[in-house]
Design an enzyme around this catalytic site. Structure first.
Site, short mmCIF file in Angstrom:
data_model
loop_
_atom_site.label_atom_id
_atom_site.label_comp_id
_atom_site.label_asym_id
_atom_site.label_seq_id
_atom_site.Cartn_x
_atom_site.Cartn_y
_atom_site.Cartn_z
N HIS A 61 -13.08 -46.46 -79.91
CA HIS A 61 -14.36 -46.46 -80.61
C HIS A 61 -14.27 -45.81 -82.00
O HIS A 61 -15.23 -45.84 -82.76
CB HIS A 61 -15.46 -45.79 -79.77
CG HIS A 61 -15.41 -44.30 -79.72
ND1 HIS A 61 -14.83 -43.59 -78.68
CD2 HIS A 61 -15.88 -43.36 -80.57
CE1 HIS A 61 -14.95 -42.30 -78.90
NE2 HIS A 61 -15.59 -42.13 -80.05
N ASP A 104 -11.20 -47.12 -73.56
CA ASP A 104 -11.45 -46.55 -74.90
C ASP A 104 -10.20 -45.83 -75.39
O ASP A 104 -10.12 -44.60 -75.36
CB ASP A 104 -12.65 -45.60 -74.82
CG ASP A 104 -13.11 -45.12 -76.18
OD1 ASP A 104 -12.63 -45.68 -77.19
OD2 ASP A 104 -13.94 -44.19 -76.23
N SER A 197 -14.01 -37.07 -81.07
CA SER A 197 -13.58 -38.33 -80.46
C SER A 197 -12.12 -38.63 -80.78
O SER A 197 -11.65 -38.40 -81.89
CB SER A 197 -14.43 -39.48 -80.98
OG SER A 197 -15.75 -39.39 -80.52
#
Length: 244
Positions: A61, A104, A197
């Site tokens: 992502h 992911d 992230s």
């Protein structure tokens, strides 16, 4: 008057205690030499780790159309440390089955190989599945107060992994698959946040997870932090590295 002063002092101390990666602490300088910051025009976008001299592991992502700058060997986002190495991304390779939550994970091929030094090192992939209640660490430069305040220095926080069933019960709005692993800090409001992230879940010195998603409030135990389980993608990672 004395009671008011004590309450004020407690408020100040509690506020100060919460100003790291959401309940974490400053990492010792260059103690995480595998850490990479993914930046766009000098601003933090995501984190990652150096798997091979020319490959960084991060989250799918984090994929963007604007070119990344990948920075290795730096504890500070803004400082011009002599140990810092800066790279462009030659190619981004997200997992082909990434669907917005599952799978992911992404590999970034750098424009050249990093020079390994005391401040820039590789991290191995974890072998096998994590044990329940594994004691791990996650690190990053993301939001330190759940208020869009990015950390200047690298932060880290202790993480305990949760049983899959417990995570599924807490996350009723998002399917928790076997390729995910959940973790929480030692107390509420302790964990990763925006900007972390793609960073690692490090267990026994190896990368066992990739920071994927959390709930509406960072570090809240009602919605445990969710990482991509690296052991489920060893074959894909190895294939990409061997083909490049």
């Amino acid at each position: 008057m004395a009671i008011s002063f004590i309450l004020l002092l407690l408020f100040v101390l509690n506020a100060a205690d919460g100003t790291h990666i959401v309940g974490g602490r400053d990492a010792a300088p260059h103690s995480r030499p595998y850490m990479a910051s993914l930046q766009v025009r000098g601003d933090l976008n995501c984190g990652g780790v150096l798997l091979r001299e020319d490959f960084v592991l991060t989250a799918a992502h984090c994929e963007i159309s604007i070119p990344y700058t990948v920075v290795l060997g730096a504890d500070s986002l803004s400082g011009n440390e002599p140990t810092k190495q800066v790279f462009s991304v030659a190619r981004s390779i997200p997992h082909p089955n990434y669907d917005g939550h599952a799978n992911d994970i992404m590999l970034l091929k750098l424009d050249r190989s990093a020079q390994l030094t005391d401040a820039v090192q590789l991290i191995p992939l974890a072998k096998g599945r994590l044990r329940i209640s594994s004691q791990c660490i996650t690190a990053g430069w993301g939001d330190i107060g759940d208020n869009n305040t990015i950390a200047n220095r690298l932060q880290e926080v202790n993480v305990t992994t949760l049983p899959q069933r417990t995570c599924r019960m807490k996350w009723r709005t998002v399917p928790i698959t076997r390729s995910m692993v959940c973790g929480t800090g030692g107390r509420n409001l302790q964990g990763f946040c925006s900007g972390d992230s793609g960073g690692p879940l490090v267990c026994d010195g190896a990368v066992a997870g990739v920071v994927s998603f959390s709930g509406p409030k960072c570090g809240e135990t009602k919605t445990p932090d969710v990482y991509t389980r690296v052991s489920c993608f060893r074959e894909w990672i190895t294939g990409v590295l061997n083909n490049n």
